[in-house]
Design an enzyme around this catalytic site. Structure first.
Site, PDB file in Angstrom:
ATOM      1  N   LYS A  84       0.852  -1.191   0.000  1.00 54.08           N
ATOM      2  CA  LYS A  84       0.000   0.000   0.000  1.00 54.08           C
ATOM      3  C   LYS A  84       0.888   1.243   0.000  1.00 54.08           C
ATOM      4  O   LYS A  84       1.780   1.371   0.856  1.00 54.08           O
ATOM      5  CB  LYS A  84      -0.886  -0.045   1.252  1.00 54.08           C
ATOM      6  CG  LYS A  84      -2.177   0.725   1.169  1.00 54.08           C
ATOM      7  CD  LYS A  84      -3.024   0.367   2.392  1.00 54.08           C
ATOM      8  CE  LYS A  84      -4.338   1.085   2.422  1.00 54.08           C
ATOM      9  NZ  LYS A  84      -5.027   0.893   3.725  1.00 54.08           N
TER      10      LYS A  84
HETATM   11  O1  G3P Z   1      -7.773   1.805   5.501  1.00 46.87           O
HETATM   12  C1  G3P Z   1      -8.057   3.085   5.058  1.00 46.87           C
HETATM   13  C2  G3P Z   1      -9.411   3.629   5.453  1.00 46.87           C
HETATM   14  O2  G3P Z   1     -10.384   2.655   5.318  1.00 46.87           O
HETATM   15  C3  G3P Z   1      -9.422   4.352   6.769  1.00 46.87           C
HETATM   16  O3  G3P Z   1     -10.719   4.647   7.203  1.00 46.87           O
HETATM   17  O4  G3P Z   1     -12.257   5.310   9.033  1.00 46.87           O
HETATM   18  O5  G3P Z   1      -9.815   5.896   9.192  1.00 46.87           O
HETATM   19  O6  G3P Z   1     -11.303   7.050   7.563  1.00 46.87           O
HETATM   20  P1  G3P Z   1     -11.027   5.787   8.302  1.00 46.87           P
END
Ligand code: G3P
Length: 224
Positions: A84
């Site tokens: 990633k």
């Molecule tokens: O893994 C990346 C993403 O899904 C993060 O989500 O909830 O931290 O905005 P969030």
């Protein structure tokens, strides 16, 4: 539509892998920190053994040379690693390099259709638009998914899959399905919410009661 779980919590991954509905896992530095796991590399190897599908492991570096070195190292940890990288010029350069050598790459922190076009041109396996974080600032996260799906569908040479990230609710998942997004990466609590409906619980309780009243059995009683 593929389901990835968005977590670095090994117990949640084990629990959800057992449902047979999990196609992969995504982690990020924040999720790894939250998990409290003492050794990132060992954690990733362990996760790769729990699911057959892609496991996203994110680089820590932001400069090209070190990011590439980290990406190459991560790519060798298991066959199902997806490296990633952030959606930056350096990240896309690393993406192109790794993709050309056959490594899966997930380009993360995508917040615009323009960025998603760049990720596809860099050969990304997945692009991760963060819908929840766009909603948080008053923008429309799912509109971005719709735009990217429409753009990608017009260019057969774009092989990149749209991986809906920063999912906050079952509604995000349903909308992603309506738009034809390839993958949703979903936090464990939201995956569990997908199963739930009060009428399912109510209906099942009624069936259990009525079945008992009927006195019927499906399997013969086991010998003591
Ligand atoms: O893994 C990346 C993403 O899904 C993060 O989500 O909830 O931290 O905005 P969030």
């Amino acid at each position: 539509m593929k389901f990835f779980v968005d977590t670095a919590d090994i117990n949640d991954i084990k629990d959800l892998a057992a449902t047979g509905l999990l196609d992969g896992v995504t982690t990020n530095p924040s999720l790894v920190a939250k998990s409290g796991a003492p050794n990132f590399i060992e954690l990733i190897k362990q996760i790769c053994g729990l699911v057959e599908g892609p496991v996203s492991a994110e680089v820590g570096a932001t400069e090209y040379e070190q990011m590439l070195e980290e990406g190459l190292f991560l790519s060798k940890l298991a066959k199902n690693i997806a490296v990633k990288v952030p959606l930056t010029p350096a990240g896309l350069k690393v993406c192109k390099h790794l993709s050309e050598q056959g490594t899966m790459v997930n380009v993360t922190l995508c917040f615009s259709a323009a960025q998603a076009i760049l990720a596809a041109k860099a050969g990304a396996t997945f692009v991760s638009p963060f819908v929840g974080r766009l909603d948080d600032i008053g923008e429309n996260g799912m509109q971005l998914i719709s735009d990217i799906c429409q753009i990608y569908s017009q260019y057969p040479e774009f092989k990149t899959e749209v991986l809906v990230a920063s999912v906050r609710s079952p509604q995000h998942v349903v909308q992603a399905g309506l738009m034809g997004a390839h993958v949703c990466t979903i936090p464990p609590n939201v995956i569990r919410q997908l199963f739930a409906h009060p009428l399912t619980d109510k209906g099942l309780a009624q069936f259990v009661t009525d079945w008992a009243k009927s006195g019927q059995v499906i399997l013969p009683a086991k010998a003591a």
